[in-house]
Write an enzyme that holds these catalytic residues in place. Sequence first.
Site, mmCIF file in Angstrom:
data_model
loop_
_atom_site.group_PDB
_atom_site.id
_atom_site.type_symbol
_atom_site.label_atom_id
_atom_site.label_comp_id
_atom_site.label_asym_id
_atom_site.label_seq_id
_atom_site.Cartn_x
_atom_site.Cartn_y
_atom_site.Cartn_z
ATOM 1 C CD GLN A 228 -2.909 1.128 0.191
ATOM 2 O OE1 GLN A 228 -3.237 0.048 -0.296
ATOM 3 N NE2 GLN A 228 -3.414 2.287 -0.204
ATOM 4 C CD GLU A 229 2.540 3.717 3.759
ATOM 5 O OE1 GLU A 229 2.901 4.663 3.027
ATOM 6 O OE2 GLU A 229 1.827 3.869 4.763
ATOM 7 C CB SER A 230 6.750 1.638 -1.257
ATOM 8 O OG SER A 230 6.965 0.285 -0.853
#
Length: 416
Positions: A228-230
């Site tokens: 989700q982040e990267s």
Amino acid sequence: MRLKIKYHTVKILFLLLIIIIIGCKEKRSTIVTPWGTKMTVDENGNTITDDTAEVNDVISNIKQCGELIMLTLSGPDTYYEYHGRGMGLHYLLCEQLAKHLGVVLRVDVCKDSVELITRLKNREGDIIAYPMKKTDNADLISCCEDWLVTKEYSNLADTIKKWYKSSMLTDIKQQQQRMLLMGNVKRHVYPMMLAPSKGQISAYDNLFRKYATTAGVDWVMLAAQCYQESCFDPKAHSWAGACGLMQIIPSTADHLSLPRSQMYEPEPNVAAAARLLRELQAQFKDISNPTERLKFSLAAYNAGYNHVRDAMALTKKYGGITQRWSDVRKYILLLSNKEYYSDPVVRYGYMRGSETANYVDMIIERHQKYREALRTGKAIVSTVKNKNYNEDNYTDPLSSSLAAHRASKKNKWRKD
């Protein structure tokens, strides 16, 4: 005795010099007397007290202090905190003004327009950067975009009027739109799952397994959050300064003792994120169910602990269960609505609630898909798609009776 006579002679000569300056009516200048007193003479030949000189030379004072103090109210167009930095059209515009003056911008958020004006008059701020309605107050001067300064700070108003161009607001709006675009993290998008048949989610599974215990979650959850982040790109970075696999921002890195030189390195980055998750879960120890506690912690990872607590306060006020994410999530969304972020139980103002609700939803759903794929060895058929929420048109789940109850209460502001 001789020294005393010489001292008085110098003093008399210096006072005569001031009289000459007054007679010539030269432009204002500041002179330090031999006995250490600052004396300022304006262009009309008037001697100005130290206090008056400080007010009339506010630009120099601002530069000397190194900061411009902006007074405002919380809101999407004024000021709010977003991923570790300030946002809002008026904030971004005032930030440009501070850069023009060569200083940093400091923001003090007030509870209402009365406090804005009171604090400005008390010299607790330099400028009101908020679209104030036209005021008949003779002590205030409008400078641009309905911003206000006190009459005593007229040279600051003149400076702002010379600096401001009507095109600036359009440019700032476009800048903010670019910054807020979903997916504005610069990253290479790797497959959501590398090899289902081999039980491999990513190239960093060993790190997720290593630090899962620290985080207090299973390693698959760390993987789901990382995607989700990267999207598993260790070089990912955002306009807000977030770095690496778990998108750690510099201030958070400092807090977690992660050297900034190591922010893009996979292992230190994941280790720091695990420490942060552990810390957040400890802060939500009042939530007894570990599954629910994790959802709150993920929301705080995205939006900040204080905003989540604000949503919990609203949940309690309107009869919801504060330990149940599905109840609190409603108010996470409503914190983009002025009626709610201005509520007296809310301490940290506006937030982009739809982004945070979506963040938690996607991680939880992706975690379930990963677990299923690892169990069956089958590829994930469909990716978890973004669930779009319109913050401006989000439906209020409260009844009209509760809305009437809210309207009947006097608005009070709680400070830290």
